[in-house]
Design a protein around this motif. Structure first.
Motif, PDB file in Angstrom:
ATOM      1  N   ILE A 266       0.821  -1.208   0.000  1.00  6.44           N
ATOM      2  CA  ILE A 266       0.000   0.000   0.000  1.00  6.44           C
ATOM      3  C   ILE A 266       0.856   1.259   0.000  1.00  6.44           C
ATOM      4  CG2 ILE A 266      -1.953  -1.119   1.146  1.00  6.44           C
ATOM      5  CD1 ILE A 266      -0.988   0.194   3.759  1.00  6.44           C
ATOM      6  N   ALA A 267       0.256   2.340  -0.485  1.00  2.00           N
ATOM      7  CA  ALA A 267       0.902   3.651  -0.425  1.00  2.00           C
ATOM      8  C   ALA A 267       0.465   4.342   0.859  1.00  2.00           C
ATOM      9  CB  ALA A 267       0.498   4.485  -1.636  1.00  2.00           C
ATOM     10  N   LYS A 268       1.440   4.773   1.655  1.00  2.00           N
ATOM     11  CA  LYS A 268       1.131   5.500   2.883  1.00  2.00           C
ATOM     12  C   LYS A 268       1.057   7.000   2.648  1.00  2.00           C
ATOM     13  CE  LYS A 268       3.455   2.031   5.757  1.00  2.00           C
ATOM     14  NZ  LYS A 268       4.545   1.787   6.747  1.00  2.00           N
ATOM     15  N   ALA A 269       1.598   7.453   1.526  1.00  2.00           N
ATOM     16  CA  ALA A 269       1.599   8.882   1.213  1.00  2.00           C
ATOM     17  C   ALA A 269       1.556   9.065  -0.291  1.00  2.00           C
ATOM     18  CB  ALA A 269       2.847   9.562   1.792  1.00  2.00           C
ATOM     19  N   ALA A 376       3.531   7.249  -3.269  1.00  2.00           N
ATOM     20  CA  ALA A 376       3.054   7.306  -4.654  1.00  2.00           C
ATOM     21  C   ALA A 376       3.314   8.712  -5.181  1.00  2.00           C
ATOM     22  CB  ALA A 376       1.576   6.971  -4.726  1.00  2.00           C
ATOM     23  N   PHE A 377       3.766   8.801  -6.415  1.00  2.00           N
ATOM     24  CA  PHE A 377       4.133  10.084  -7.019  1.00  2.00           C
ATOM     25  C   PHE A 377       3.131  10.437  -8.103  1.00  2.00           C
ATOM     26  CE2 PHE A 377       6.719  12.310 -10.364  1.00  2.00           C
ATOM     27  CZ  PHE A 377       6.852  13.515  -9.676  1.00  2.00           C
ATOM     28  N   LEU A 378       2.648  11.693  -8.054  1.00  2.00           N
ATOM     29  CA  LEU A 378       1.602  12.146  -8.972  1.00  2.00           C
ATOM     30  C   LEU A 378       2.078  13.396  -9.695  1.00  2.00           C
ATOM     31  CD1 LEU A 378      -1.356  11.315  -9.625  1.00  2.00           C
ATOM     32  CD2 LEU A 378      -2.085  13.057  -7.994  1.00  2.00           C
ATOM     33  N   ASP A 379       2.250  13.282 -11.006  1.00  2.00           N
ATOM     34  CA  ASP A 379       2.760  14.396 -11.803  1.00  2.00           C
ATOM     35  C   ASP A 379       2.218  14.264 -13.220  1.00  2.00           C
ATOM     36  OD1 ASP A 379       4.477  16.184 -13.353  1.00  2.00           O
ATOM     37  OD2 ASP A 379       5.821  16.196 -11.622  1.00  2.00           O
ATOM     38  N   VAL A 388      11.749  10.207 -12.149  1.00  2.00           N
ATOM     39  CA  VAL A 388      11.553   9.647 -10.808  1.00  2.00           C
ATOM     40  C   VAL A 388      11.746   8.134 -10.837  1.00  2.00           C
ATOM     41  CG1 VAL A 388       9.773   9.147  -9.062  1.00  2.00           C
ATOM     42  CG2 VAL A 388      10.138  11.493  -9.857  1.00  2.00           C
ATOM     43  N   ARG A 389      11.264   7.479 -11.886  1.00  2.00           N
ATOM     44  CA  ARG A 389      11.471   6.026 -11.995  1.00  2.00           C
ATOM     45  C   ARG A 389      12.953   5.678 -12.003  1.00  2.00           C
ATOM     46  NH1 ARG A 389       7.031   6.440 -15.888  1.00  2.00           N
ATOM     47  NH2 ARG A 389       5.177   5.428 -15.008  1.00  2.00           N
ATOM     48  N   GLU A 390      13.766   6.565 -12.568  1.00  2.00           N
ATOM     49  CA  GLU A 390      15.201   6.295 -12.649  1.00  2.00           C
ATOM     50  C   GLU A 390      15.934   6.750 -11.387  1.00  2.00           C
ATOM     51  OE1 GLU A 390      16.488   8.182 -16.225  1.00  2.00           O
ATOM     52  OE2 GLU A 390      15.370   6.822 -17.549  1.00  2.00           O
ATOM     53  N   GLN A 391      15.520   7.882 -10.802  1.00  2.00           N
ATOM     54  CA  GLN A 391      16.222   8.439  -9.648  1.00  2.00           C
ATOM     55  C   GLN A 391      15.734   7.874  -8.314  1.00  2.00           C
ATOM     56  OE1 GLN A 391      15.475  12.612 -10.109  1.00  2.00           O
ATOM     57  NE2 GLN A 391      16.680  12.798 -11.982  1.00  2.00           N
ATOM     58  N   ALA A 392      14.455   7.495  -8.257  1.00  2.00           N
ATOM     59  CA  ALA A 392      13.875   6.945  -7.027  1.00  2.00           C
ATOM     60  C   ALA A 392      13.040   5.728  -7.402  1.00  2.00           C
ATOM     61  CB  ALA A 392      13.025   7.997  -6.324  1.00  2.00           C
ATOM     62  N   GLU A 394      12.243   2.974  -6.207  1.00  2.00           N
ATOM     63  CA  GLU A 394      11.379   2.278  -5.258  1.00  2.00           C
ATOM     64  C   GLU A 394       9.985   2.898  -5.179  1.00  2.00           C
ATOM     65  OE1 GLU A 394      15.631   2.426  -3.564  1.00  2.00           O
ATOM     66  OE2 GLU A 394      14.217   3.764  -4.566  1.00  2.00           O
ATOM     67  N   ALA A 395       9.871   4.190  -5.502  1.00  2.00           N
ATOM     68  CA  ALA A 395       8.597   4.888  -5.381  1.00  2.00           C
ATOM     69  C   ALA A 395       7.580   4.352  -6.379  1.00  2.00           C
ATOM     70  CB  ALA A 395       8.797   6.392  -5.586  1.00  2.00           C
ATOM     71  N   MET A 396       6.295   4.464  -6.013  1.00  2.00           N
ATOM     72  CA  MET A 396       5.207   4.097  -6.924  1.00  2.00           C
ATOM     73  C   MET A 396       4.885   5.322  -7.785  1.00  2.00           C
ATOM     74  SD  MET A 396       2.631   2.344  -4.153  1.00  2.00           S
ATOM     75  CE  MET A 396       3.245   1.319  -2.807  1.00  2.00           C
ATOM     76  N   VAL A 397       4.896   5.152  -9.075  1.00  2.00           N
ATOM     77  CA  VAL A 397       4.605   6.258  -9.983  1.00  2.00           C
ATOM     78  C   VAL A 397       3.253   5.998 -10.640  1.00  2.00           C
ATOM     79  CG1 VAL A 397       5.347   7.549 -12.009  1.00  2.00           C
ATOM     80  CG2 VAL A 397       7.055   6.669 -10.388  1.00  2.00           C
ATOM     81  N   ILE A 398       2.314   6.906 -10.433  1.00  2.00           N
ATOM     82  CA  ILE A 398       0.982   6.757 -11.010  1.00  2.00           C
ATOM     83  C   ILE A 398       1.000   7.320 -12.429  1.00  2.00           C
ATOM     84  CG2 ILE A 398      -1.455   7.393 -10.803  1.00  2.00           C
ATOM     85  CD1 ILE A 398      -1.040   7.590  -7.796  1.00  2.00           C
TER      86      ILE A 398
END
Length: 628
Positions: A266-269, A376-379, A388-392, A394-398
């Motif tokens: 799950i995404a906490k933020a 989760a990242f929203l842009d 972001v997929r390359e630099q971070a 682990e993050a979930m990218v929507i």
């Protein structure tokens, strides 16, 4: 890029050992397909299986009990799960044998120990008289049918719950595409649709009465995609597949809305961009009067996204800002634009600067004390998403569509935001972080660490788990990663069983201070045997770590263990990729290292000679034992 080109690129990334990038490419390929095909699903599964040993997938075993053919959905479901970071194994029960499998204690359902079971039964199979012969039933026959079906569901759920600790997802019954009596059905007090709704209402009551039982609104799923378009009568008559091929991915995604939170993925933020994401236009160029945000088109699209994010905030999901922008301009819009539904106080962290967003996301994760993989990242900008997929990674990218009118829908469809229960702590989480900012300001003015602790006026409540705290205790074991000594995951059913078993004790920890009631933020599970109290689980929400409440809980465990006659307090530290903050906990409290095995460390404290000092600035409240 064409599909075939993407597949070749993915194979090239796998051959080069670029595992994370290959996973992102697979996810992108899946998301770009409007209606994924079984062929695409098979390709994804075969490639994801090559990533098993290189990426951190969560493994989950699911059994589907059914009254219809589900095999064509299986590859779609597994592929969808892989894109969410879940390695899902799925086994369907025998066709239309769900009753025998539920009632037979020796059936594969109970011998294979699944994590989750889905009970998918059609109205036409379970209640053919309500599906096709309703117009021929009198009032007594209708009520008898409803009573029979509700009693059967209740019996099945009770039997399952008595024999298995797995989660259970039960489909509601769907109404026919056309009522047997046409529009006259809706004029009756006890029409066909009403009878089916009554069964579904009772099914929800049954689910609420049993831990770990959840209702999937299959009737609403069918209605959402069109009752007359959902099925394929030819497929039903030929192979007992009642769902049109184009709708199979919808069923797979609906199952994932449950399996994702049950797996703990799950995404906490959610970290959101501002320009052309939270509002239309660029605040630094268009100014307050020029950005698009309001009740009319095109600003309504951005306001609907904000409304969706506000729903997430009320669900306990933290909001953060991650924007390349002039801080003064952005903050003026956040605090002063009349169309803003989200206010500065809704955001637990803010990074408004010109730094790379991958770096900002890492800082946000650190500030919020959560893992980067829980954000989760929203842009709106596909270039920023790719960076972001390359630099971070682990993050979930929507993946947002190009049309802002579809932004809110994309966020609502993201399974990482789903929750199957909400605790008081979940609902208040946004306010907890606002209070944390006040604590940080206090710490900056304190003359010493001890003075800071005293000024917090902390109060901890340590109590055995009970029926009111059970759900939250289980939730913490499932999602707490950083300060978690053993990272063992337990369901509500397993926690309840432990609390009733001799020798086992399950504790909850609540924390209050001068700024807020933090709620239930800690769990400890111990097991007494052979003169030893062994710590099975010791975890704490990271938002209270570093304030000595973890020492308070450990000291209380030692005190109670000594009172029960234990000579030693022992426990394992089992390292994971995320729980490094707990690595030195035992050593820092005087425990001695006794054994190292496969990376794990077994620590022991001699209770006859050692004494854990309780923090003098923490007020303790304890309660007597109560069974969950």
């Amino acid at each position: 890029m064409q599909c075939e080109d993407q597949r070749q690129q993915i194979d090239g990334l796998l051959a080069a050992g670029r595992w994370r990038k290959a996973a992102h490419a697979l996810e992108s390929l899946w998301n770009r397909e409007g209606t994924p095909t079984p062929s695409l699903a098979s390709f994804l599964i075969s490639r994801y299986e090559k990533l098993r040993d290189h990426l951190d997938f969560i493994r989950h075993h699911c059994v589907i009990l059914r009254s219809f053919t589900v095999e064509p959905v299986m590859p779609l479901l597994r592929a969808c799960a892989f894109t969410s970071g879940i390695d899902l194994s799925v086994k369907p029960g025998e066709f239309n044998s769900y009753v025998q499998e539920l009632l037979d204690p020796g059936s594969f359902l109970y011998t294979t120990s699944p994590d989750t079971v889905v009970l998918a039964v059609q109205t036409r199979d379970l209640a053919p008289e309500l599906w096709r012969d309703y117009s021929g039933l009198d009032a007594d026959a209708r009520q008898a049918s409803v009573k029979r079906i509700t009693q059967e569901y209740e019996s099945w759920v009770q039997t399952f719950r008595s024999r298995s600790q797995a989660n259970l997802i039960v489909h509601t019954l769907a109404a026919p595409p056309v009522a047997s009596q046409g529009v006259y059905d809706s004029q009756q007090e006890e029409g066909q649709a009403t009878a089916i709704q009554e069964i579904n209402r009772h099914l929800r009551l049954v689910a609420r009465a049993h831990r770990g039982v959840y209702v999937l609104d299959y009737d609403a799923l069918v209605a959402r995609h069109g009752r007359e378009e959902w099925g394929d009568e030819r497929k039903w008559l030929a192979v007992r597949l009642p769902i049109a091929a184009r709708n199979l991915p919808h069923l797979a995604r609906e199952w994932m809305r449950f399996l994702t939170p049950l797996s703990g993925r799950i995404a906490k933020a959610v970290a959101v961009d501002l320009d052309n994401t939270l509002w239309g236009g660029v605040i630094g160029e268009d100014g307050m009067a020029g950005i698009q945000l309001g009740t009319e088109y095109p600003g309504a699209a951005y306001q609907e996204l904000q409304r969706t994010l506000l729903d997430l905030w009320r669900r306990g999901i933290l909001l953060a800002i991650c924007s390349k922008n002039n801080p003064a301009d952005a903050l003026e819009a956040l605090g002063g634009h009349p169309g803003m539904l989200l206010k500065p106080e809704h955001f637990a962290a803010q990074r408004i600067n010109w730094n790379e967003k991958g770096q900002n996301l890492r800082e946000i994760a650190s500030e919020l004390n959560i893992g980067l993989d829980a954000i989760a990242f929203l842009d709106d900008n596909p270039v920023e998403r790719q960076q972001v997929r390359e630099q971070a990674p682990e993050a979930m990218v929507i993946e947002l569509p190009s049309d802002p009118m579809l932004f809110a829908r994309a966020v609502r469809d993201f399974a990482g935001f789903e929750r199957l229960s909400l605790s008081k702590e979940d609902r208040e989480r946004g306010r907890y972080y606002a209070a944390e900012r006040q604590r940080t300001q206090l710490e900056a003015t304190a003359t010493s660490r001890e003075d800071f602790y005293r000024s917090l006026q902390q109060e901890v409540e340590i109590a055995p788990v009970n029926s009111l705290t059970l759900a939250r205790v289980a939730q913490l074991t499932q999602k707490t990663n950083q300060f978690n000594l053993s990272t063992k995951r337990y369901t509500e059913q397993q926690i309840a069983e432990m609390s009733r078993t001799g020798g086992w004790l399950v504790y909850s920890l609540k924390v209050r201070d001068r700024y807020s009631d933090n709620g239930l933020v800690g769990v400890a599970i111990t097991w007494d045997h052979d003169g030893t109290c062994e710590i099975d689980t010791f975890l704490m929400s990271c938002r209270v770590i570093g304030r000595t409440v973890e020492t308070a809980l450990l000291a209380q465990l030692a005190c109670e263990a000594r009172a029960r006659g234990a000579k030693r307090l022992e426990g394992w530290y089992l390292p994971t990729k995320k729980n490094a903050p707990a690595r030195d906990f035992y050593a820092a409290h005087g425990f001695q290292l006794r054994e190292e095995k496969e990376g794990g460390q077994f620590w022991s404290l001699d209770l006859t000679t050692a004494e854990l000092r309780y923090p003098e600035w923490v007020r303790l409240i304890t309660h007597q034992t109560e069974t969950a």
